[in-house]
Design a protein around this motif. Structure first.
Motif, mmCIF file in Angstrom:
data_model
loop_
_atom_site.group_PDB
_atom_site.id
_atom_site.type_symbol
_atom_site.label_atom_id
_atom_site.label_comp_id
_atom_site.label_asym_id
_atom_site.label_seq_id
_atom_site.Cartn_x
_atom_site.Cartn_y
_atom_site.Cartn_z
ATOM 1 N N VAL A 18 16.749 10.113 33.152
ATOM 2 C CA VAL A 18 17.599 10.711 34.183
ATOM 3 C C VAL A 18 16.786 10.806 35.465
ATOM 4 C CG1 VAL A 18 18.950 12.738 34.812
ATOM 5 C CG2 VAL A 18 18.839 12.015 32.414
ATOM 6 N N ASP A 19 17.341 10.283 36.546
ATOM 7 C CA ASP A 19 16.666 10.320 37.840
ATOM 8 C C ASP A 19 16.469 11.757 38.300
ATOM 9 O OD1 ASP A 19 15.920 8.430 40.214
ATOM 10 O OD2 ASP A 19 16.975 10.146 41.103
ATOM 11 N N ASP A 20 15.340 12.001 38.958
ATOM 12 C CA ASP A 20 15.032 13.349 39.456
ATOM 13 C C ASP A 20 16.128 13.909 40.359
ATOM 14 O OD1 ASP A 20 12.640 13.315 38.103
ATOM 15 O OD2 ASP A 20 11.437 12.768 39.856
ATOM 16 N N SER A 21 16.818 13.026 41.067
ATOM 17 C CA SER A 21 17.820 13.496 42.025
ATOM 18 C C SER A 21 19.034 14.136 41.353
ATOM 19 C CB SER A 21 18.279 12.342 42.926
ATOM 20 O OG SER A 21 18.939 11.352 42.155
ATOM 21 N N THR A 56 15.257 17.960 23.902
ATOM 22 C CA THR A 56 13.915 18.299 24.353
ATOM 23 C C THR A 56 13.633 17.488 25.604
ATOM 24 O OG1 THR A 56 12.923 16.586 22.969
ATOM 25 C CG2 THR A 56 13.047 18.794 22.036
ATOM 26 N N ASP A 57 12.895 18.066 26.508
ATOM 27 C CA ASP A 57 12.501 17.388 27.742
ATOM 28 C C ASP A 57 11.054 16.952 27.565
ATOM 29 O OD1 ASP A 57 11.908 16.490 30.259
ATOM 30 O OD2 ASP A 57 12.162 18.425 31.248
ATOM 31 N N GLU A 58 10.828 15.661 27.431
ATOM 32 C CA GLU A 58 9.481 15.140 27.221
ATOM 33 C C GLU A 58 8.925 14.468 28.468
ATOM 34 O OE1 GLU A 58 9.615 12.673 23.775
ATOM 35 O OE2 GLU A 58 10.291 14.318 22.486
ATOM 36 N N SER A 59 9.485 14.755 29.616
ATOM 37 C CA SER A 59 9.061 14.078 30.846
ATOM 38 C C SER A 59 7.645 14.427 31.259
ATOM 39 C CB SER A 59 10.021 14.393 31.986
ATOM 40 O OG SER A 59 10.018 15.775 32.273
#
Length: 71
Positions: free
Chosen positions: A8-11, A31-34
């Motif tokens: 998913v793009d940061d924007s 879960t957010d693995e960024s």
């Protein structure tokens, strides 16, 4: 249950997370693995930190926690 991998793009990330938050909690998990790093990267960072302790090349504890919490 299905498993998906998304990029998913940061924007639009915050909007996308908002969408996930309105879905039933017992039907969707994520879960957010960024911000994850590899074991080798972590090992290198820790070793560099240990090596620089005696050189007084560190940062203040509050600044370190701020960096960790913002990640």
């Amino acid at each position: 249950m299905h498993t998906l991998q998304l990029q998913v793009d940061d924007s639009i990330f915050e909007k996308f997370m908002g969408l996930l938050d309105i879905l039933p909690k017992d039907k969707v998990s994520f879960t957010d693995e960024s911000n994850s790093i590899s074991f080798e990267e972590a090992q290198t960072k820790v070793q560099n930190a240990i090596n620089n302790i005696s050189n007084n090349n560190g940062i203040e504890l509050d600044e370190a926690f701020d960096k960790v919490l913002k990640a």
